[in-house]
Design a protein around this motif. Sequence first.
Motif, short mmCIF file in Angstrom:
data_model
loop_
_atom_site.label_atom_id
_atom_site.label_comp_id
_atom_site.label_asym_id
_atom_site.label_seq_id
_atom_site.Cartn_x
_atom_site.Cartn_y
_atom_site.Cartn_z
N LEU A 102 6.68 0.47 2.27
CA LEU A 102 5.50 -0.02 1.57
C LEU A 102 5.58 0.32 0.08
O LEU A 102 5.32 -0.52 -0.79
N THR A 103 5.98 1.56 -0.22
CA THR A 103 6.12 1.99 -1.61
C THR A 103 7.15 1.12 -2.32
O THR A 103 6.94 0.70 -3.46
N ALA A 104 8.26 0.84 -1.65
CA ALA A 104 9.33 0.03 -2.26
C ALA A 104 8.84 -1.39 -2.52
O ALA A 104 9.17 -1.99 -3.55
N ILE A 105 8.06 -1.94 -1.59
CA ILE A 105 7.54 -3.31 -1.78
C ILE A 105 6.61 -3.34 -2.99
O ILE A 105 6.68 -4.25 -3.84
N ILE A 106 5.75 -2.33 -3.10
CA ILE A 106 4.79 -2.29 -4.21
C ILE A 106 5.54 -2.16 -5.54
O ILE A 106 5.20 -2.83 -6.53
N ASP A 107 6.58 -1.33 -5.57
CA ASP A 107 7.41 -1.19 -6.78
C ASP A 107 7.97 -2.54 -7.21
O ASP A 107 7.95 -2.90 -8.38
N VAL A 114 3.06 -8.10 -10.72
CA VAL A 114 1.96 -8.23 -9.77
C VAL A 114 1.47 -6.81 -9.51
O VAL A 114 2.23 -5.96 -9.03
N HIS A 115 0.24 -6.55 -9.90
CA HIS A 115 -0.21 -5.16 -9.95
C HIS A 115 -1.18 -4.81 -8.84
O HIS A 115 -2.38 -5.00 -8.95
N ILE A 116 -0.61 -4.31 -7.75
CA ILE A 116 -1.43 -3.70 -6.72
C ILE A 116 -0.89 -2.29 -6.47
O ILE A 116 0.25 -1.99 -6.82
N THR A 117 -1.73 -1.47 -5.89
CA THR A 117 -1.37 -0.07 -5.66
C THR A 117 -1.35 0.23 -4.16
O THR A 117 -1.86 -0.57 -3.35
N GLN A 118 -0.81 1.38 -3.84
CA GLN A 118 -0.82 1.87 -2.47
C GLN A 118 -2.27 1.95 -1.95
O GLN A 118 -2.55 1.59 -0.80
N GLN A 119 -3.18 2.37 -2.83
CA GLN A 119 -4.58 2.48 -2.43
C GLN A 119 -5.16 1.11 -2.06
O GLN A 119 -5.94 0.99 -1.12
N VAL A 121 -3.59 -1.31 -0.72
CA VAL A 121 -3.07 -1.68 0.60
C VAL A 121 -3.78 -0.86 1.69
O VAL A 121 -4.23 -1.40 2.69
N LEU A 122 -3.90 0.44 1.46
CA LEU A 122 -4.55 1.28 2.47
C LEU A 122 -6.00 0.86 2.67
O LEU A 122 -6.53 0.93 3.78
N ALA A 123 -6.63 0.38 1.61
CA ALA A 123 -8.04 -0.03 1.71
C ALA A 123 -8.22 -1.22 2.65
O ALA A 123 -9.22 -1.31 3.36
N VAL A 124 -7.24 -2.13 2.68
CA VAL A 124 -7.36 -3.30 3.57
C VAL A 124 -6.76 -3.03 4.95
O VAL A 124 -6.85 -3.86 5.85
N ALA A 125 -6.11 -1.86 5.11
CA ALA A 125 -5.42 -1.56 6.37
C ALA A 125 -6.11 -0.46 7.16
O ALA A 125 -5.49 0.23 7.94
N SER A 126 -7.41 -0.32 6.97
CA SER A 126 -8.10 0.78 7.66
C SER A 126 -7.96 0.58 9.16
O SER A 126 -8.14 -0.52 9.68
N THR A 291 -1.14 8.57 17.97
CA THR A 291 -0.08 9.10 17.11
C THR A 291 -0.57 9.25 15.69
O THR A 291 -1.65 8.78 15.33
N SER A 292 0.28 9.87 14.89
CA SER A 292 -0.09 10.04 13.49
C SER A 292 0.55 8.95 12.66
O SER A 292 1.32 8.14 13.16
N GLY A 293 0.26 8.94 11.38
CA GLY A 293 0.91 7.98 10.49
C GLY A 293 0.01 6.81 10.18
O GLY A 293 -1.15 6.79 10.58
N GLY A 294 0.55 5.82 9.48
CA GLY A 294 -0.21 4.63 9.11
C GLY A 294 -1.32 4.98 8.13
O GLY A 294 -1.22 5.92 7.36
N ALA A 295 -2.37 4.18 8.19
CA ALA A 295 -3.43 4.31 7.19
C ALA A 295 -4.44 5.38 7.58
O ALA A 295 -5.36 5.67 6.83
N ALA A 296 -4.30 5.94 8.77
CA ALA A 296 -5.30 6.88 9.27
C ALA A 296 -5.38 8.12 8.38
O ALA A 296 -4.39 8.50 7.78
#
Length: 296
Positions: A102-107, A114-119, A121-126, A291-296
Amino acid sequence: MRIDLHTHSSVSDGTDIPEILVRNAAAAGLDVIALTDHDTFDGWNAAVAAGRDHGLTVVGGVEISTGLRGAAVHLLGYLPDPNFGPLVAELDRIRAHRNDRLTAIIDRLNRVDVHITQQDVLAVASGASSLGRPHVADALVARGYVRNRGEAFDNWLAEGGPAFVPKYAPPTAEAIALVRHAGGVAVLAHPWGRSSRRVLTPRALEDLAGAGLAGLEVDHDDHEQADRDELRALAADLGLIVTGSSDHHGTGKIGHELGRYTTAPEQYELLLDIAGRTPADAGRAEQAGETSGGAA
Ligand code: AMP
Ligand code: FE
Ligand code: FE
Ligand code: ZN
């Protein structure tokens, strides 16, 4: 009996939470659905419980990201033990790599202005345990760059696009073995869809059948009628089960409405038989550990 064996919730890249997905499936007149989120079992418990409320059988499944000769191949696993250590570990690994990617795609997006941030993405992936390109697409929609996921894939995210980053995926045969060792049934998702068509030659299908593959998803939106006829004949030759499914993603994928394609009851029963289940206990999912991980 109407049976749809491939659906996604917002635990991966569908747009409806498992409870709503199941409610919609019941409203669409389905009797059985499989929840097959990408690389996670996290939606199972909620979906199975909702199935009880709506009188619909929810079969626990997963769509595993695998790779064959450089191409992405999606493998459906039905009714594996969700606590089988080696399978859980492999899915954990795939999801961890999805997060890094995800970080690599945003970079890459930032580099083409095209300016979007990790935040964003996480905001739409709750609620998502498994993060992917569709969530990046949703963030691009939220930021006003495009109108829908399809445009985001066409402009940046599809294979060959300026922000495409491949993801870690275990070899298909290895994933088949994991599903089988977990007591599950392995079926190739949309084998002649976009990326996998090139590598899933009749010879490759024969090899995978030898490695324990149990079925082919034949009736799917990615397949033309001629592909379906050919795949059905190959399945008959190789003694494989034939399934049909919507690959529903809520509003995330147009054309993939619930029940759009279905699986014949006798094919479903053959599938259950391999998992040691009957239609009466198909919806009895082992409690899946969250499990852990993802947007949680
Ligand atoms: P990923 O898992 O991150 O590699 O993203 C792949 C997912 O993106 C697939 O499971 C599809 O659900 C979705 N996808 C691929 N192409 C499109 C498209 N053109 N429009 C909407 N969703 C797409
Ligand atoms: Fe998807
Ligand atoms: Fe898929
Ligand atoms: Zn799918």
